[in-house]
Enzyme design. Structure first.
Site: not given
Ligand code: NDP
Length: 424
Positions: A274, A371
């Site tokens: 992001d 550039h």
């Molecule tokens: P997700 O909601 O996709 O959560 C992370 C996923 O990765 C979970 O499903 C988790 O599985 C899985 N996972 C697998 N392996 C790992 C590991 N080793 N460590 C951590 N997680 C793992 O994404 P994020 O929570 O990272 O959120 C990122 C997204 O949110 C981006 O698309 C961003 O654009 C968006 N966003 C940004 C905002 C901002 O910047 N203000 C606000 C809201 C959204 P499990 O479920 O089993 O834990």
């Protein structure tokens, strides 16, 4: 003509594109573009999906980060970004490469309470229940704790005017963590509401990711900086001076930082991260002392030019759309990263390389020389030159008194006429 966009999200792709075509009176060729870049699985990523929007992806080379040679995929529409990154990295490679430091990788989320008459007392109640609230946070996303991450601590900040921010620090492991954190925050907000008999105003991640800072550094013997008639020592002194200007003048700092983000955003996009989150965090960090400053700094003692860039880089290698983006997966393989922190380290090095190349060009030959060749290429293509015509068009364009669209079109027409006459 006014097409009917009601319930647009419920329409099939064919219906949607037909409505848009009707509204904008698209030609068949224009309409065909929807099909050309269409990827059915992308319906799952965004709402009201029409088609994909391709951007060029290339590879920056010459990087050495913490002793490891790296190639860096970049997605950018701006000519010369990849060339500059590779160029900056080449100089630093000769000097032993980039060193990076990453002490902590936690995301911070906020629960904001409002209309408090005694915010310090409310804060004290929350602090006293910290352990319990951390348990609530972990219970809201238990898989994170199983992976070794989870809620780490709570901090309270009295904001004034009756507002209190409760900041939750979470180790989000390999993810960027925004969604996971938001889930945890909403659960903690409910408990805080009960505990303090308040109705929290909002709960959301903060993009001011001060607990995900990365530092990239390099130390370059000045001899490596020599450029044309400019000695390396002079170039180093000028780069240090340019860095000082970026520290004291926000007009210059903004452009200085845009150059750094040219590289950082390009890698963020290439890895499915992001980049809006990185942008907002980076610029907020650049203004952390109340004055917007250059994110990097360069100093020279006449022997060595030292550069440093400290920046919040809350990037992930899982989560968001990364797993369903084949190219983001491929780019992780090209980068050979299997930890989010390692990706952050490389991205910080890219920012510093980009900055070095830009400053070196700026204080010597000027930015346009490097550039312009690529810009002229874009101009020639925009004016309708075919790839076969490019070399001849570029040759004439470089000598032309004006390098604009009309001139380029005239050159192309003249070139085609000459060719026809020769063929006759
Ligand atoms: P997700 O909601 O996709 O959560 C992370 C996923 O990765 C979970 O499903 C988790 O599985 C899985 N996972 C697998 N392996 C790992 C590991 N080793 N460590 C951590 N997680 C793992 O994404 P994020 O929570 O990272 O959120 C990122 C997204 O949110 C981006 O698309 C961003 O654009 C968006 N966003 C940004 C905002 C901002 O910047 N203000 C606000 C809201 C959204 P499990 O479920 O089993 O834990």
């Amino acid at each position: 003509m006014t097409a009917d966009f009601r319930h647009f999200y419920q329409k099939t792709w064919a219906e949607r594109t037909a409505i848009v075509a009707e509204q904008a009176q698209l030609t068949p060729a224009e309409r065909a573009l929807f099909k050309k870049y269409y990827l059915p699985e992308h319906h799952q990523i965004i709402e009201n999906y029409l088609t994909d929007y391709p951007l060029p992806m290339g590879l920056a080379v010459n990087f050495v980060v913490d002793g490891q040679a790296k190639v860096v995929p970049m997605v950018t529409e701006e000519p010369s970004v990849i060339a500059a990154a590779s160029n900056g990295a080449k100089i630093v490679k000769r000097a032993g490469g980039f060193k990076t430091t990453l002490n902590q990788r936690e995301m911070i989320g906020q629960i904001v309470l409002e209309q408090l008459t005694a915010p310090a007392e409310t804060a004290a109640v929350i602090e006293a229940h910290q352990a319990e609230l951390l348990r609530v946070a972990d219970a809201a996303h238990p898989s994170l704790k199983k992976r070794g991450g989870g809620a780490r601590r709570i901090r309270t900040r009295v904001l004034g005017q009756g507002y209190l921010s409760v900041d939750l620090f979470v180790d989000v492991q390999a993810a960027m963590g925004a969604n996971m954190l938001n889930t945890m925050l909403e659960a903690v907000a409910k408990s805080i509401g009960v505990l303090t008999k308040t109705d929290p105003l909002m709960s959301i991640l903060s993009n001011f990711a001060t607990a995900s800072l990365v530092k990239a550094e390099c130390a370059i013997p000045v001899a490596l900086l020599q450029a044309g008639r400019y000695s390396g020592k002079l170039v180093a002194a000028k780069i240090a001076a340019a860095s000082t200007v970026a520290q004291i003048d926000p007009y210059r700092a903004t452009t200085h930082n845009k150059g750094i983000m040219n590289g950082i955003d390009a890698v963020a996009i290439a890895t499915g991260n992001d980049w809006r989150a990185l942008e907002s965090g980076a610029h907020a960090y650049a203004a952390k002392d109340g004055h917007y400053r250059g994110m990097s700094s360069w100093t020279s003692d006449g022997q060595t030019l030292r550069g440093t860039l400290s920046i919040p880089l809350p990037v992930g290698i899982v989560g968001g759309s990364i797993k369903i983006n084949e190219l983001a997966q491929l780019n992780q393989r090209l980068l050979q990263v299997d930890q989010a922190g390692d990706l952050a380290r490389i991205i910080a090095a890219v920012g510093l390389a980009q900055n070095l190349a830009a400053l070196r060009a700026l204080v010597t030959t000027g930015i346009q020389q490097g550039h312009m060749h690529l810009q002229l290429k874009s101009l020639a293509l925009a004016a309708g030159a075919t790839p076969a015509e490019l070399p001849a068009v570029l040759q004439q364009l470089e000598l032309a008194p004006q390098q604009d669209l009309a001139t380029t079109q005239r050159l192309i027409t003249a070139l085609r006429q000459t060719k026809e006459e020769t063929n006759d």
